[in-house]
Design an enzyme around this catalytic site. Structure first.
Site, short mmCIF file in Angstrom:
data_model
loop_
_atom_site.label_atom_id
_atom_site.label_comp_id
_atom_site.label_asym_id
_atom_site.label_seq_id
_atom_site.Cartn_x
_atom_site.Cartn_y
_atom_site.Cartn_z
N HIS A 1 -2.08 2.63 -5.90
CA HIS A 1 -3.03 1.55 -5.64
C HIS A 1 -3.28 0.72 -6.89
O HIS A 1 -3.52 -0.50 -6.80
CB HIS A 1 -4.35 2.13 -5.12
CG HIS A 1 -5.11 1.17 -4.25
ND1 HIS A 1 -4.61 0.67 -3.06
CD2 HIS A 1 -6.33 0.59 -4.41
CE1 HIS A 1 -5.49 -0.15 -2.51
NE2 HIS A 1 -6.53 -0.21 -3.32
N TYR B 1 -10.46 -10.05 -7.23
CA TYR B 1 -9.52 -10.26 -8.32
C TYR B 1 -9.86 -11.47 -9.19
O TYR B 1 -9.26 -11.65 -10.24
CB TYR B 1 -8.10 -10.43 -7.75
CG TYR B 1 -7.60 -9.17 -7.12
CD1 TYR B 1 -7.18 -8.10 -7.90
CD2 TYR B 1 -7.58 -9.02 -5.74
CE1 TYR B 1 -6.75 -6.92 -7.32
CE2 TYR B 1 -7.14 -7.85 -5.15
CZ TYR B 1 -6.73 -6.80 -5.95
OH TYR B 1 -6.31 -5.63 -5.37
N ARG C 1 0.85 -1.18 0.00
CA ARG C 1 0.00 0.00 0.00
C ARG C 1 0.89 1.24 0.00
O ARG C 1 2.02 1.20 0.49
CB ARG C 1 -0.91 0.02 1.23
CG ARG C 1 -1.89 -1.13 1.33
CD ARG C 1 -2.72 -1.02 2.60
NE ARG C 1 -3.72 -2.08 2.72
CZ ARG C 1 -3.53 -3.23 3.35
NH1 ARG C 1 -2.35 -3.47 3.94
NH2 ARG C 1 -4.49 -4.14 3.41
N LYS D 1 -2.19 -2.38 7.56
CA LYS D 1 -3.52 -1.91 7.93
C LYS D 1 -4.01 -2.67 9.16
O LYS D 1 -3.89 -3.89 9.24
CB LYS D 1 -4.49 -2.11 6.76
CG LYS D 1 -5.79 -1.36 6.88
CD LYS D 1 -6.56 -1.49 5.59
CE LYS D 1 -7.85 -0.70 5.64
NZ LYS D 1 -8.62 -0.79 4.37
N ARG E 1 -0.64 -1.79 -7.02
CA ARG E 1 -0.94 -2.87 -6.07
C ARG E 1 -1.94 -3.84 -6.69
O ARG E 1 -1.81 -5.05 -6.57
CB ARG E 1 -1.47 -2.28 -4.77
CG ARG E 1 -1.93 -3.28 -3.73
CD ARG E 1 -2.25 -2.53 -2.43
NE ARG E 1 -3.15 -3.23 -1.54
CZ ARG E 1 -2.77 -4.13 -0.64
NH1 ARG E 1 -1.49 -4.46 -0.54
NH2 ARG E 1 -3.66 -4.69 0.18
N HIS F 1 -4.98 -8.77 3.46
CA HIS F 1 -6.42 -8.64 3.62
C HIS F 1 -6.90 -9.45 4.82
O HIS F 1 -6.56 -10.62 4.96
CB HIS F 1 -7.15 -9.15 2.37
CG HIS F 1 -7.01 -8.25 1.18
ND1 HIS F 1 -7.24 -8.66 -0.12
CD2 HIS F 1 -6.66 -6.93 1.10
CE1 HIS F 1 -7.05 -7.65 -0.94
NE2 HIS F 1 -6.70 -6.60 -0.23
#
Length: 297
Positions: A235, A270, A147, A171, A238, A261
């Site tokens: 992004h 995806y 990120r 995150k 990414r 995630h």
């Protein structure tokens, strides 16, 4: 927001930080959504189901994603109050539940990314410090799927030539292993050779490089190879990392771990990128498909 409501929100955010590992950005988002609701309701702690149902009517001009986020924040807040015995009832059933369609990520082809990397590498050979820095930035963004906030906050000592990965706190303050390609290692070593001493891998002014500046750098690199700048961002790179790994045969669980995630449902976005390849994968790898071709297990 009244002092009583502020005290409740503080307790709620303390719980999110301690039990859910919420980052300061997440906590700020919760506080903002709860403050916006309090401004309409007058009192968060004392609001009843009818008041919350009417609140939905106040949100008609907002985007569905914003309504969904605010409703989610309030549901979690009132659930916390009930669990803590601060309320006897949960009034949040009347809140709206808009359906939010997750947008598909913008895509770059492998050829487009290769063109950006090739141009960046050629410019780095010329020896200009900023060109060497930009090459290292691009190799990490695309090669490791970082990120933007993770990349710019990397300490200088985080990347060691002897380690094929780095341990990243991303995150939600969750740690994960991030692989670093040989090409990225070489680009980083080239950048650091002669770079000013700084605690940051990518310094900018008095602190680390800003995300805004990173955004500008990436768009300029795209424009130099003929890619429309509005198609590219950190992004998007990414997303390219994830998309191209999936096309190359990576499974979703591995991709989930690499991207950091928390929920695999986030990673599943995806699977749209190459449905034809996924069908071919089933036809080639499934045991029944092999039997139909007369192959043994």
């Amino acid at each position: 927001m009244s002092p009583d409501d502020r005290a409740l929100v503080d307790r709620f955010c303390d719980m999110l930080a301690a039990e859910a590992g919420a980052s300061r950005h997440t906590l700020a988002a919760y506080r903002g959504d709860l403050a916006a609701a309090a401004a309409v309701l007058g009192s968060l702690g004392a609001a009843d189901a009818e008041a919350l149902k009417a609140l939905g009517g106040q949100w008609t001009a907002l985007a569905a994603a914003t309504v969904a986020r605010r409703s989610s924040a309030l549901r979690r807040f009132y659930g916390f109050l009930v669990e803590e015995g601060l309320r006897a009832d949960d009034p949040s059933d009347g809140l709206p539940r808009p359906k939010v369609k997750r947008p598909l990520p913008r895509l770059l082809s492998t050829e487009e990314v290769a063109a950006m990397l090739s141009d960046a590498a050629e410019r780095a050979v010329a020896g200009a410090p900023l060109a060497r820095r930009n090459h290292a930035l691009l190799e990490l963004l695309y090669g490791s799927g970082l990120r933007a906030s993770e990349l710019v906050s990397l300490p200088r000592r985080s990347v060691r030539r002897s380690d094929p990965f780095l341990i990243l706190r991303g995150k939600g303050e969750k740690e994960r292993l991030v692989p670093i390609s040989d090409a990225a290692h070489r680009a980083i070593a080239n950048w650091l050779d002669g770079a000013d001493d700084s605690p940051w891998l990518f310094p900018g002014g008095r602190g680390p490089l800003s995300r805004v500046r990173l955004f500008q750098i990436v768009r300029a690199m795209a424009a130099r190879v003929g890619i429309a700048p509005e198609r590219v961002s950190p992004h998007v790179l990414r997303h390219a990392f994830a998309t191209h790994l999936l096309e190359g045969g990576a499974d979703l669980r591995t991709l989930q771990a690499l991207l950091g995630h928390a929920d695999i449902a986030t990673t599943q976005i995806y699977t749209h990128v190459d449905s034809r390849r996924l069908v071919e994968l089933v036809n080639e790898r499934h045991p029944l498909a092999r039997r139909h071709r007369g192959e043994s297990d």
